[in-house]
Design a protein around this motif. Sequence first.
Motif, PDB file in Angstrom:
ATOM      1  N   GLN A   1       0.816  -1.215   0.000  1.00 28.17           N
ATOM      2  CA  GLN A   1       0.000   0.000   0.000  1.00 28.17           C
ATOM      3  C   GLN A   1       0.854   1.271   0.000  1.00 28.17           C
TER       4      GLN A   1
ATOM      5  N   VAL B   1      -3.457   4.998  -8.106  1.00 28.40           N
ATOM      6  CA  VAL B   1      -4.293   4.216  -7.204  1.00 28.40           C
ATOM      7  C   VAL B   1      -5.625   4.935  -7.078  1.00 28.40           C
ATOM      8  N   VAL B   2      -6.705   4.179  -7.250  1.00 30.83           N
ATOM      9  CA  VAL B   2      -8.046   4.765  -7.179  1.00 30.83           C
ATOM     10  C   VAL B   2      -8.947   3.852  -6.351  1.00 30.83           C
ATOM     11  N   THR B   3     -10.021   4.439  -5.843  1.00 29.05           N
ATOM     12  CA  THR B   3     -11.016   3.657  -5.107  1.00 29.05           C
ATOM     13  C   THR B   3     -11.838   2.832  -6.079  1.00 29.05           C
TER      14      THR B   3
ATOM     15  N   THR C   1      -6.178  -4.243  -3.658  1.00 32.64           N
ATOM     16  CA  THR C   1      -5.731  -4.407  -2.275  1.00 32.64           C
ATOM     17  C   THR C   1      -6.471  -5.592  -1.663  1.00 32.64           C
TER      18      THR C   1
ATOM     19  N   ALA D   1      -9.433  -0.762  -3.109  1.00 31.92           N
ATOM     20  CA  ALA D   1      -8.637   0.109  -3.971  1.00 31.92           C
ATOM     21  C   ALA D   1      -7.929  -0.723  -5.032  1.00 31.92           C
TER      22      ALA D   1
ATOM     23  N   TYR E   1      -4.578  -0.601  -7.727  1.00 31.19           N
ATOM     24  CA  TYR E   1      -3.339   0.034  -8.174  1.00 31.19           C
ATOM     25  C   TYR E   1      -3.129  -0.301  -9.650  1.00 31.19           C
TER      26      TYR E   1
END
Length: 221
Positions: free
Chosen positions: A125, A165-167, A208, A213, A215
């Motif tokens: 992370q 990186v996004v939700t 993740t 999330a 990546y």
Amino acid sequence: MIDDTSRKPIVNKTRRYVIIGLACVAVIATLFVYQSTDFKTQAPAQVQDISNVTKSEQTTKIVQSSYTPQKPNMTQTTINIALLEQDIHKIANQARQTNGVQPINYDLKLAGIARAHSQDMAIHQFLSDNTYDGGHNLNYRYTFAGYICQATSSEYSTSNENIAVVTVQGNETQIAQHIVNTWLDNVADRNNILDSGHQNEGIGVALTENKMAVYATQDLC
């Protein structure tokens, strides 16, 4: 002719019995009324007690039957990794074409290098062009994977990399659009995407552990 005086003792005695009998009836009636009144006075209290107990038991049953154990608030997300990577590649090429740049080819070996870096970032992370352990940069990772980046139009290396990186929100196409928009909003990343010297790219993404999330890495050559 009968003498009335001879009958008076009998009449008087009869009246006495009648009076006594009526008195007894009155006493019995009084006792009966008293007992009935006492029973009526006590009965509601007993019924009320039973009613209270029954109501209490019913309340307990309602609470127990309506109780639902709370589960951890975990987002259950299923993302097709391969589809997401292809959508990112497609949208990036659309951006190139919109800006008058030829589409870029998809390179599976570059995709493997990009995916490994995204997995490294997702596990630890962090967001960086260098690896978590050792801090190895893009050129090191290319060399380690045995990949030689050299564009046909020049003799020098044109390797570049975009990361994000996004939700996780929406489907694969929506997430891909979000990722590419993030790159296009950054000057350096935008230049990498629109650089006509880049002829090949590989896209690698990783989620993740909690699936909240994603990546993404875009390796270009």
